[in-house]
Design a protein around this motif. Structure first.
Motif, PDB file in Angstrom:
ATOM      1  N   GLN A 116       4.776 -17.354  -3.254  1.00  0.00           N
ATOM      2  CA  GLN A 116       4.150 -16.076  -3.581  1.00  0.00           C
ATOM      3  C   GLN A 116       3.598 -16.147  -4.995  1.00  0.00           C
ATOM      4  O   GLN A 116       4.045 -16.946  -5.805  1.00  0.00           O
ATOM      5  N   ILE A 117       2.618 -15.290  -5.264  1.00  0.00           N
ATOM      6  CA  ILE A 117       2.046 -15.175  -6.598  1.00  0.00           C
ATOM      7  C   ILE A 117       1.796 -13.703  -6.871  1.00  0.00           C
ATOM      8  O   ILE A 117       1.425 -12.948  -5.963  1.00  0.00           O
ATOM      9  N   ARG A 118       2.046 -13.290  -8.115  1.00  0.00           N
ATOM     10  CA  ARG A 118       1.777 -11.897  -8.465  1.00  0.00           C
ATOM     11  C   ARG A 118       1.430 -11.811  -9.942  1.00  0.00           C
ATOM     12  O   ARG A 118       1.918 -12.591 -10.755  1.00  0.00           O
ATOM     13  N   PHE A 119       0.563 -10.860 -10.260  1.00  0.00           N
ATOM     14  CA  PHE A 119       0.291 -10.559 -11.656  1.00  0.00           C
ATOM     15  C   PHE A 119       1.595 -10.054 -12.242  1.00  0.00           C
ATOM     16  O   PHE A 119       2.299  -9.260 -11.612  1.00  0.00           O
ATOM     17  N   TYR A 120       1.964 -10.526 -13.428  1.00  0.00           N
ATOM     18  CA  TYR A 120       3.322 -10.266 -13.930  1.00  0.00           C
ATOM     19  C   TYR A 120       3.658  -8.794 -14.087  1.00  0.00           C
ATOM     20  O   TYR A 120       4.826  -8.436 -14.071  1.00  0.00           O
ATOM     21  N   GLU A 121       2.665  -7.921 -14.212  1.00  0.00           N
ATOM     22  CA  GLU A 121       2.957  -6.484 -14.336  1.00  0.00           C
ATOM     23  C   GLU A 121       3.023  -5.777 -12.987  1.00  0.00           C
ATOM     24  O   GLU A 121       3.433  -4.632 -12.911  1.00  0.00           O
ATOM     25  N   ASP A 122       2.595  -6.454 -11.927  1.00  0.00           N
ATOM     26  CA  ASP A 122       2.638  -5.860 -10.589  1.00  0.00           C
ATOM     27  C   ASP A 122       4.029  -5.985 -10.000  1.00  0.00           C
ATOM     28  O   ASP A 122       4.802  -6.871 -10.355  1.00  0.00           O
ATOM     29  N   HIS A 123       4.326  -5.113  -9.061  1.00  0.00           N
ATOM     30  CA  HIS A 123       5.623  -5.140  -8.392  1.00  0.00           C
ATOM     31  C   HIS A 123       5.568  -5.868  -7.055  1.00  0.00           C
ATOM     32  O   HIS A 123       6.589  -6.303  -6.550  1.00  0.00           O
ATOM     33  N   VAL A 124       4.384  -5.973  -6.484  1.00  0.00           N
ATOM     34  CA  VAL A 124       4.240  -6.522  -5.144  1.00  0.00           C
ATOM     35  C   VAL A 124       3.433  -7.824  -5.204  1.00  0.00           C
ATOM     36  O   VAL A 124       2.337  -7.851  -5.740  1.00  0.00           O
ATOM     37  N   PRO A 125       3.969  -8.914  -4.652  1.00  0.00           N
ATOM     38  CA  PRO A 125       3.264 -10.201  -4.712  1.00  0.00           C
ATOM     39  C   PRO A 125       2.258 -10.372  -3.581  1.00  0.00           C
ATOM     40  O   PRO A 125       2.225  -9.605  -2.622  1.00  0.00           O
ATOM     41  N   GLU A 126       1.486 -11.419  -3.709  1.00  0.00           N
ATOM     42  CA  GLU A 126       0.618 -11.901  -2.649  1.00  0.00           C
ATOM     43  C   GLU A 126       1.325 -13.118  -2.053  1.00  0.00           C
ATOM     44  O   GLU A 126       1.733 -14.020  -2.796  1.00  0.00           O
ATOM     45  N   LEU A 127       1.525 -13.128  -0.751  1.00  0.00           N
ATOM     46  CA  LEU A 127       2.211 -14.248  -0.101  1.00  0.00           C
ATOM     47  C   LEU A 127       1.274 -15.437   0.054  1.00  0.00           C
ATOM     48  O   LEU A 127       0.079 -15.267   0.317  1.00  0.00           O
ATOM     49  N   LEU A 128       1.819 -16.622  -0.103  1.00  0.00           N
ATOM     50  CA  LEU A 128       1.103 -17.875   0.134  1.00  0.00           C
ATOM     51  C   LEU A 128       1.662 -18.439   1.430  1.00  0.00           C
ATOM     52  O   LEU A 128       2.860 -18.725   1.526  1.00  0.00           O
TER      53      LEU A 128
END
Length: 154
Positions: A116-128
């Motif tokens: 997964q990857i997410r912008f560090y301020e976001d709470h919800v990631p994007e799945l890889l």
């Protein structure tokens, strides 16, 4: 405000993964000087090639923005290779990260989520996700997460 992303990878690679791919992965982990050049033990900063590329999975120790630890390990298993990495990646490096993620998906031994990857301020990631050897990114929506949480028993 920073431009950091939290990257988490956890996957198994097939035993048939080409040695050139393993060499590149080791370079990104900071354990080899580059594809075909062998292990040096040199710090990650010294491993950059002539095109100013640098290892994307080589940081270790406390994370600066995302909390927790930065890690990166590749180990031989009975069925191939196991990779676990947790790194902070600057937004400017995302275009360098994509080919590595595509290679990992191509050689993943199983279908499904590989990280997964997410912008560090976001709470919800994007799945890889690896789907038939192709990298698929699936953005999760905060509303979907709330809907799932609402249906869980307390």
């Amino acid at each position: 405000m920073g431009d950091m992303y939290a990257l988490d990878l956890a996957l198994n690679l097939r035993a048939t993964v080409p040695s050139a791919v393993l060499d590149e992965l080791r370079w990104h982990l900071g354990t080899a000087s580059g594809p075909g050049e062998g292990t040096t033990g040199a710090p990650a900063e010294e491993l950059a090639g002539p095109d100013d590329a640098f290892p994307l999975l080589a940081e270790r120790g406390p994370a600066w923005r995302i909390g927790g630890l930065l890690v990166g390990e590749l180990h031989r298993t009975d069925c191939g290779w196991a990779l676990t990495a947790r790194q902070e990646v600057h937004a400017e490096c995302l275009s360098d990260l994509d080919p590595l993620l595509e290679q990992l998906a191509r050689h993943s031994s199983a279908e499904g989520v590989i990280g997964q990857i997410r912008f560090y301020e976001d709470h919800v990631p994007e799945l890889l996700i690896s789907e038939s050897g192709t990298l698929v990114r699936m953005a999760l929506e905060p509303d979907e997460v709330r809907a799932v949480q609402a249906h869980q028993p307390r």
